[in-house]
Design an enzyme around this catalytic site. Structure first.
Site, mmCIF file in Angstrom:
data_model
loop_
_atom_site.group_PDB
_atom_site.id
_atom_site.type_symbol
_atom_site.label_atom_id
_atom_site.label_comp_id
_atom_site.label_asym_id
_atom_site.label_seq_id
_atom_site.Cartn_x
_atom_site.Cartn_y
_atom_site.Cartn_z
ATOM 1 N N GLY A 30 0.925 -1.407 -0.364
ATOM 2 C CA GLY A 30 -0.041 -0.050 0.007
ATOM 3 C C GLY A 30 0.717 1.206 -0.161
ATOM 4 O O GLY A 30 1.962 1.401 0.728
ATOM 5 N N GLY A 37 -0.864 4.383 0.131
ATOM 6 C CA GLY A 37 -1.609 5.637 0.439
ATOM 7 C C GLY A 37 -0.814 6.342 1.524
ATOM 8 O O GLY A 37 0.462 6.191 1.814
ATOM 9 N N LEU A 38 -1.527 7.012 2.331
ATOM 10 C CA LEU A 38 -0.696 8.180 3.260
ATOM 11 C C LEU A 38 0.008 6.953 4.307
ATOM 12 O O LEU A 38 1.242 7.395 4.690
ATOM 13 C CB LEU A 38 -1.746 8.621 4.176
ATOM 14 C CG LEU A 38 -2.520 9.944 3.315
ATOM 15 C CD1 LEU A 38 -3.520 10.776 4.114
ATOM 16 C CD2 LEU A 38 -1.526 11.067 3.363
ATOM 17 N N ALA A 39 -0.649 6.007 4.745
ATOM 18 C CA ALA A 39 0.119 5.171 5.770
ATOM 19 C C ALA A 39 1.207 4.446 5.070
ATOM 20 O O ALA A 39 2.209 4.436 5.603
ATOM 21 C CB ALA A 39 -1.003 4.197 6.318
ATOM 22 N N GLY A 40 0.842 3.729 3.867
ATOM 23 C CA GLY A 40 1.995 3.080 3.342
ATOM 24 C C GLY A 40 3.199 4.028 2.855
ATOM 25 O O GLY A 40 4.447 3.602 3.130
ATOM 26 N N ARG A 82 -20.422 12.490 12.741
ATOM 27 C CA ARG A 82 -20.924 12.008 11.504
ATOM 28 C C ARG A 82 -22.145 10.999 11.595
ATOM 29 O O ARG A 82 -23.043 10.884 11.088
ATOM 30 C CB ARG A 82 -19.728 11.333 10.612
ATOM 31 C CG ARG A 82 -18.880 12.389 10.155
ATOM 32 C CD ARG A 82 -17.910 11.410 9.504
ATOM 33 N NE ARG A 82 -16.944 12.307 9.019
ATOM 34 C CZ ARG A 82 -15.695 12.393 8.538
ATOM 35 N NH1 ARG A 82 -15.297 11.372 8.420
ATOM 36 N NH2 ARG A 82 -15.060 13.349 7.962
ATOM 37 N N HIS A 120 -18.261 5.197 3.871
ATOM 38 C CA HIS A 120 -17.030 6.211 3.698
ATOM 39 C C HIS A 120 -15.804 5.536 4.221
ATOM 40 O O HIS A 120 -14.730 5.587 3.781
ATOM 41 C CB HIS A 120 -17.572 7.314 4.525
ATOM 42 C CG HIS A 120 -16.589 8.179 4.413
ATOM 43 N ND1 HIS A 120 -15.947 8.974 3.197
ATOM 44 C CD2 HIS A 120 -16.043 9.023 5.494
ATOM 45 C CE1 HIS A 120 -14.838 9.741 3.403
ATOM 46 N NE2 HIS A 120 -15.036 10.011 4.607
ATOM 47 N N ARG A 179 -15.244 7.393 13.567
ATOM 48 C CA ARG A 179 -13.966 8.153 13.545
ATOM 49 C C ARG A 179 -14.545 9.647 13.231
ATOM 50 O O ARG A 179 -15.474 10.217 12.695
ATOM 51 C CB ARG A 179 -13.266 7.838 12.290
ATOM 52 C CG ARG A 179 -12.158 8.697 11.957
ATOM 53 C CD ARG A 179 -11.079 8.319 10.963
ATOM 54 N NE ARG A 179 -11.994 8.336 9.501
ATOM 55 C CZ ARG A 179 -11.946 9.518 8.765
ATOM 56 N NH1 ARG A 179 -11.603 10.676 9.325
ATOM 57 N NH2 ARG A 179 -12.709 9.359 7.584
ATOM 58 N N SER A 237 -8.379 10.656 10.396
ATOM 59 C CA SER A 237 -7.710 9.445 9.590
ATOM 60 C C SER A 237 -6.719 9.744 8.922
ATOM 61 O O SER A 237 -5.685 9.006 9.305
ATOM 62 C CB SER A 237 -8.805 9.067 8.286
ATOM 63 O OG SER A 237 -8.015 7.855 7.615
#
Ligand SMILES: Cc1cc2nc3c(=O)[nH]c(=O)nc-3n(C[C@H](O)[C@H](O)[C@H](O)COP(=O)(O)OP(=O)(O)OC[C@H]3O[C@@H](n4cnc5c(N)ncnc54)[C@H](O)[C@@H]3O)c2cc1C
Ligand code: FES
Lengths: 258, 638
Positions: free
Chosen positions: B40, B42-45, B330, B401, B435, B440
């Protein structure tokens, strides 16, 4: 709505491709262009015909994955729009629509409408960053940035890397893409230390990848879904020129060898 | 299954520092010998891979898109939280911790949440240093906006493209490392299995999405940063490719899956327009700062919104929640939208929509202010619907979401399988049962930039490097299994398409395991899902072969995993016989219709253990304790 589609089909990078004609019927005007393609693909599958391969992911105009030349225009007829943001209401009932992949020597076709854009990534890898490791950093408000500068940097930084600029350019140049990153970082204080080294490295990589040269057609700006201005190309050219005048041969001097 | 959260022994505010001080380290000379796989980008990976490579580890990074920069994180819009307290409105680590715990309805692990709040400010510093062009005030200082569920302004943003800019920042660091040779990047490669040898994660099996080739990759540790599973609903705000495959495959190899039933339905999305709909588009929650949400007071009122006078408009959030108004969390906003639509007050052709109106904000603050905040979101809305929010209210409706559930991890972000880590949306750690907005990205980047680079060393230092390679028979076995699955799917040659089966699964999940759930519906879903799964394995049609780029085959593989995972989600929702945050069990609500927790019986993380395909999974519990912040009924009314 009903449409006649002429779609580029090509099995892989090593075979020749051709345009095939398909008809799609009963499409709602509120349907997006890619949803129309989904419907076509589902119907093709039902007829045991291999579906048309095309790239898409976010389907909201930000990931830069979708990439179709529609009736000769990258991302189709609407300004400031990616393929995935096109809706069938933007077309006339009965239209014949020709759909092709990006065409550029530097973007070989992978299959049908999918191309290989890894050349873009290599330009970025050559220098599209501020060299900074993860860990404690100075307080960011210690370096104020005028909002207009931050805004202008963002105008450049919002490039989605789709490649429409290259597909639109008669020369297949990647100047708009490269200049957007050069300008984004070159405008900000954080980007200054590597500013001139960066522009050199990225421009050299761009040339090495076989992209054409810029002849000021400005087709790139017209095709850009994020409407990035060609003024950034001017900015990059100026930075490049300056860099050739001022850059020492090895900016890290003797540091590397110690 | 052993679940030791490894929470350090120290007061909560000193935990992370104490832990860091006592962690084992790998010296700079040894780091290049250790190989870490990151699935991954994304932001984390991307943050994890670039940070570990910068330290000297040998990193191999994988994504299924054609470029790391296209990971789903790119689509995050509204912003990222940090308790900088630039607004002087009393923000602090404690307050961000408090908001996150309360927002998550007290179903997260305090120690992790505190660390997240503590690291939040470093993320902003890191991003600015990379050249992320955050919005600035006239004096050049960083600007903030507010987001749902909190009473301070702590959200940093780049117009409506915050995720794009943060991801490009992380991917620029990744690009730097790829160039330097610290990261080997594999694009268009999908992980199909994780390889466990002697109890430790030692590599993965991937499929090259262009050639179809199956490949093995060995490593000293594997980090999953593969995102969330909202696409189990078919329609969600996630990118089309988002899937559960990586974490589900890990689960089937022994990793505990925590709280799968916790998923968030976002209140501000564009309503569905037809059967052909392929995904839903989120309109950033930041719109709720200035937009007012309403429906006509009278059921099936077909007048155009501009013809409905103020007195006949039901500003239901403002009336029901005077203190938070349109900025309630939310889950509360989504449930209320569903309720008014269930009562027949919904708007738009389907009746499944509510208005989000900017008329008053435009009048009070002027075009310039509203334009500078929302111009691109307004444009996006107009592009999709053909209507301009400058002239007529937006129509919005909730959509799946974000998924709070994910692989169970300890304080070090390691699963119960040694050497298998999970970061970002793929883990379960910080958001409890709900969340809060803009948190996130904060978690993804805290995990990737600051936590995993240290905790991975603590793990690796205990082992010899490179003692296993792909010649180990476990790799051949995993490849054979993956090939068997692909061949089986291709050989069915039935008559139903992947899309139609996925849509059907989505409908079952939305109806029975969506905004509101009850025991009866969940049981129904648990009988319906295996039926769809059966049809998938007996009547699916995929054209073409596995030895080529075949998008239908890719989608089929992901759906096959969703068809198993969805059942676990329903089982978890059924077992959690309480309401908490986004998990709203109709049987458990307060008189005012709010989620009613049962702290006595459900103050735990539900961690599921796979027991083979034909057996029911086994649930384990990680008890949660509430020391820094005592339990309280969530209340957004007063
Ligand atoms: C529309 C939208 C708006 C949002 N706005 C906000 C916001 O304003 N603020 C906020 O804080 N959060 C926001 N979020 C949530 C946030 O964007 C996500 O939770 C976050 O980006 C997830 O990041 P990630 O790194 O965990 O995973 P992702 O970004 O989803 O990345 C997953 C990566 O894993 C790879 N991958 C997955 N499976 C495999 C596999 N089997 N093999 C190989 N690779 C694989 C993918 O290629 C990808 O690179 C938003 C979400 C959406 C949908
Ligand atoms: S699919 Fe992401 S930009 Fe079109």
């Amino acid at each position: 709505m009903n449409f006649t589609l002429r779609i580029w089909r090509q099995t892989d990078a090593n075979t020749d491709g051709d345009l095939e004609t398909y008809k799609v019927q009963d499409i709602e005007p509120t349907c997006s262009f890619l949803e129309m393609m989904d419907i076509l693909n589902e119907r093709l599958t039902e007829r045991n015909v291999e579906p048309v391969a095309f790239d898409s992911d976010c389907r909201e105009g930000i990931c830069g994955m979708c990439s179709m030349v529609i009736n000769g225009k990258p991302h189709g007829p609407k300004d400031g729009t990616t393929t995935c943001q096109l809706y069938m209401r933007h077309f006339e009932d009965g239209d014949e629509i020709t759909i092709e992949p990006w065409r550029s020597a530097a973007f070989p076709v992978t299959r049908d409408l999918i191309v290989d854009r890894s050349a873009f990534d290599r330009i970025m890898q050559a220098g599209g960053y501020v060299t900074v490791h993860s860990g404690p950093k100075p307080e960011p408000n210690a370096i104020p940035i005028e909002p207009s500068i931050a805004e202008e940097a963002l105008d450049a930084a919002c490039c989605i890397g789709c490649g429409a600029c290259v597909a639109a350019c008669p020369n297949g140049a990647a100047m708009l893409y490269t200049s957007a990153k050069v300008s984004h970082l070159g405008l900000l204080p954080q980007g200054q230390p590597e500013r001139f080294e960066r522009v050199q490295k990225m421009v050299h990589q761009m040339e090495a990848e076989g992209f054409g040269s810029c002849r000021n057609y400005a087709e790139c700006e017209a095709a850009c879904p994020k409407e990035i201005s060609i003024k950034f190309i001017g900015r990059m050219n100026r930075d490049f020129l300056k860099s050739t005048l001022i850059l020492p041969n090895n900016p890290r001097g003797k540091m590397d060898s110690q | 299954m052993e679940l030791d959260a490894k929470i350090p022994e120290a007061p909560i505010e000193d935990m992370w520092n104490t832990h860091k001080e006592h962690m084992r380290l790998v010296g700079p000379r040894n780091r290049p010998h250790y190989k870490v796989i990151v699935v991954g980008t994304g932001l984390a990976g991307a943050s994890a891979a670039s940070s570990m490579a910068a330290m000297g580890y040998h990193v191999e990074s994988f994504c299924f898109q054609d470029s790391p920069r296209r990971a789903h994180s790119i689509a995050a819009q509204g912003g990222i939280n940090a308790s900088k307290d630039y607004r002087n409105d009393g923000d602090s680590t404690y307050r961000l911790f408090y908001d996150t715990q309360k927002g998550g309805d007290y179903r997260s692990r305090e120690a992790n949440v505190w660390r997240l709040a503590e690291l939040s400010t470093d993320i902003i510093d890191q991003a600015v240093a990379q050249g992320v062009p955050f919005a600035r005030e006239y004096g050049g200082m960083l600007a903030n906006r507010s987001f749902g569920g909190v009473l301070v302004e702590r959200t940093f943003y780049c117009r409506g493209e915050t995720g794009q800019q943060l991801l490009l920042g992380a991917c620029s660091a990744l690009a730097n490392q790829i160039h330097a040779g610290g990261v080997i990047m594999h694009t268009r490669k999908e992980m199909l299995d994780v390889v466990i040898i002697e109890g430790r994660a030692r590599g993965i099996v991937t499929r090259d999405l262009v050639t179809g080739a199956l490949e093995s990759h060995a490593a000293d540790a594997v980090v999953l940063a593969s995102g969330g599973y909202s696409n189990v609903y078919y329609l969600s705000t996630n990118a089309k490719g988002c899937n559960v495959t990586a974490t589900w495959r890990a689960h089937k190899r022994g990793a505990g899956f925590a709280n799968p039933c916790y998923n968030q339905i976002h209140p501000t999305c564009i309503p569905v327009s037809g059967e052909y709909q392929s995904k839903l588009t989120l309109m950033s929650e930041s719109l709720r700062n200035d937009g007012r949400i309403w429906v006509p007071r009278q059921a099936s009122d077909k007048r155009s919104p501009s013809d409905i006078p103020d007195a006949e408009r039901y500003y239901y959030l403002e009336e029901r929640y005077p203190r938070f108004g349109n900025l309630v969390p939310r889950d509360v906003a989504s449930r209320n939208a569903k309720e008014v639509c269930d009562d027949g007050l919904g708007v738009g052709p389907s009746g499944l929509g509510v208005y989000l109106d900017f008329k008053d904000a435009i009048q009070d603050k002027g075009d310039d202010v509203i334009g500078s905040r929302y111009e691109n979101l307004f444009e996006m809305y107009e592009k999709i619907t053909g209507e301009s929010p400058w002239n007529t209210p937006m129509r919005i409706f909730p959509a799946p979401h974000y998924t709070m559930g994910g692989l169970w991890v300890d304080y070090n972000l390691m699963s119960n399988l040694p050497g298998l880590f999970a970061v970002g949306e793929a883990n379960f750690s910080d958001h409890g049962a709900n969340r809060l907005g803009a948190s996130s990205m904060m978690q993804c980047l805290a995990d990737g930039y600051f936590i995993i680079p240290l905790t991975i060393g603590d793990y690796l230092s205990r082992y010899e490097y490179g003692d296993v390679d792909t010649s180990h028979p476990a790799f051949a076995d995993a490849e054979r299994e993956a090939k068997g699955r692909l061949d089986r799917m291709l050989s069915i040659q039935g008559s139903e398409t992947v899309e139609s089966l996925h849509r059907e699964l989505g409908r079952v999940m939305w109806d029975h395991c969506g905004i509101a759930r009850n025991a009866e519906g969940l049981k129904e879903a648990i009988t319906k899902i295996p039926e769809i799964r059966d049809r998938f394995w007996n009547n699916l049609r995929i054209t073409g072969s596995g030895a080529q780029l075949n998008q239908t085959l890719e989608h089929a593989g992901r759906l096959a995993d969703f068809l198993e995972f969805s059942e676990l989600m329903c089982r978890d929702a059924l077992a959690r016989n309480e309401s908490a945050g986004c998990h709203f069990r109709e049987e458990h609500q307060t008189k005012e219709g709010e989620a009613k927790r049962d702290d006595q019986n459900f103050s735990h993380v539900s961690v599921w253990e796979h027991q083979g395909t034909d057996n029911e999974p086994l649930m384990h519990k990680e008890p949660l304790s509430f020391e820094a912040l005592p339990l309280a009924q969530r209340n957004y009314k007063t």
